[in-house]
Design a protein around this motif. Structure first.
Motif, PDB file in Angstrom:
ATOM      1  N   TRP A  18       0.873  -1.176   0.000  1.00  0.00           N
ATOM      2  CA  TRP A  18       0.000   0.000   0.000  1.00  0.00           C
ATOM      3  C   TRP A  18       0.904   1.217   0.000  1.00  0.00           C
ATOM      4  CZ3 TRP A  18      -5.262  -0.426  -0.357  1.00  0.00           C
ATOM      5  CH2 TRP A  18      -5.760  -1.722  -0.236  1.00  0.00           C
ATOM      6  N   ALA A  20       1.212   5.194   0.316  1.00  0.00           N
ATOM      7  CA  ALA A  20       0.550   6.405   0.793  1.00  0.00           C
ATOM      8  C   ALA A  20       1.351   7.615   0.343  1.00  0.00           C
ATOM      9  CB  ALA A  20       0.429   6.376   2.311  1.00  0.00           C
ATOM     10  N   PRO A  28      -4.292  13.278   2.050  1.00  0.00           N
ATOM     11  CA  PRO A  28      -3.641  11.969   1.945  1.00  0.00           C
ATOM     12  C   PRO A  28      -4.267  11.122   0.846  1.00  0.00           C
ATOM     13  CG  PRO A  28      -5.174  11.981   3.795  1.00  0.00           C
ATOM     14  CD  PRO A  28      -5.208  13.362   3.197  1.00  0.00           C
ATOM     15  N   ASN A  29      -3.470  10.183   0.335  1.00  0.00           N
ATOM     16  CA  ASN A  29      -3.954   9.255  -0.706  1.00  0.00           C
ATOM     17  C   ASN A  29      -3.255   7.925  -0.471  1.00  0.00           C
ATOM     18  OD1 ASN A  29      -5.269   8.818  -3.438  1.00  0.00           O
ATOM     19  ND2 ASN A  29      -3.182   8.206  -3.898  1.00  0.00           N
ATOM     20  N   VAL A  30      -3.997   6.837  -0.591  1.00  0.00           N
ATOM     21  CA  VAL A  30      -3.368   5.521  -0.444  1.00  0.00           C
ATOM     22  C   VAL A  30      -4.001   4.575  -1.452  1.00  0.00           C
ATOM     23  CG1 VAL A  30      -4.937   4.706   1.402  1.00  0.00           C
ATOM     24  CG2 VAL A  30      -2.639   3.765   1.235  1.00  0.00           C
ATOM     25  N   SER A  54      -1.032   8.913  -7.344  1.00  0.00           N
ATOM     26  CA  SER A  54       0.245   8.697  -6.654  1.00  0.00           C
ATOM     27  C   SER A  54       1.371   9.447  -7.366  1.00  0.00           C
ATOM     28  CB  SER A  54       0.594   7.197  -6.600  1.00  0.00           C
ATOM     29  OG  SER A  54      -0.332   6.493  -5.814  1.00  0.00           O
TER      30      SER A  54
END
Ligand SMILES: Cc1cc2nc3c(=O)[nH]c(=O)nc-3n(C[C@H](O)[C@H](O)[C@H](O)COP(=O)(O)O)c2cc1C
Length: 155
Positions: A18, A20, A28-30, A54
């Motif tokens: 994963w 992040a 935030p982004n994961v 990402s």
């Protein structure tokens, strides 16, 4: 930071990590990535096949965190560091992409390589390790097989 043999071999065995990231606005982004591998002695590489957010985030803010676990043994690692995005026209692209190509096969085009320079490594343990410290690995595996409703393939 040097990745020791345990981190490297558990990363090689993990089926998913994963990634992040943080956007320019601090959001935030994961998202999950299957095509990832240790790179050189200290780093890891991740294939951008379908990860536009990402990639965009790393270009704005290089700070990333990557976690992966063995769902059956219920433990893994969290790696934090700084990432860069290497495009197909980058002169070192082939070297960075090499450990990813065997995993990706020919069906999936690697658009960029996400190169993570690892700065901090920490262990992830399921709480059951603290709650049931005397359980053997076999007992932990059997509990996980029951929880997930699966059976190991017989040899
Ligand atoms: C099991 C699984 C494995 C995946 N592996 C990858 C991968 O290795 N590389 C990739 O770019 N996307 C992979 N994806 C797709 C991304 O996670 C997905 O496109 C996601 O929405 C990308 O989000 P992002 O743009 O925020 O990174 C995978 C998805 C799943 C469900």
């Amino acid at each position: 930071m040097r990745l020791n043999e345990t981190v490297r071999s558990e990363m090689e065995k993990a089926v998913l990590c994963w990634l992040a990231t943080v956007g320019g606005d601090g959001d935030p982004n994961v998202s999950p990535k299957e095509i990832f591998a240790p790179f050189a002695e200290d780093d890891l590489v991740i294939a951008d096949i379908a990860s536009p957010i990402s990639v965009r985030n790393i270009r704005l803010n290089p700070k990333v965190c990557v976690s992966f676990i063995d769902v059956f043994r219920q433990c893994g690692f969290k790696l934090a560091g700084e990432a860069s995005v290497i495009g197909r026209d980058g002169e070192d692209f082939a070297d960075f992409a090499a450990p990813l190509r065997s995993k990706a096969g020919t069906a999936f085009e690697i658009r960029h390589v996400i190169h993570v320079r690892v700065e901090r490594v920490s262990r992830i343990w399921a709480p059951s390790y603290a709650v049931f410290p005397n359980r053997s690995e076999q007992e932990r595996l059997e509990e996980a097989y029951r929880t997930y409703g699966v059976q190991p393939r017989s040899a």
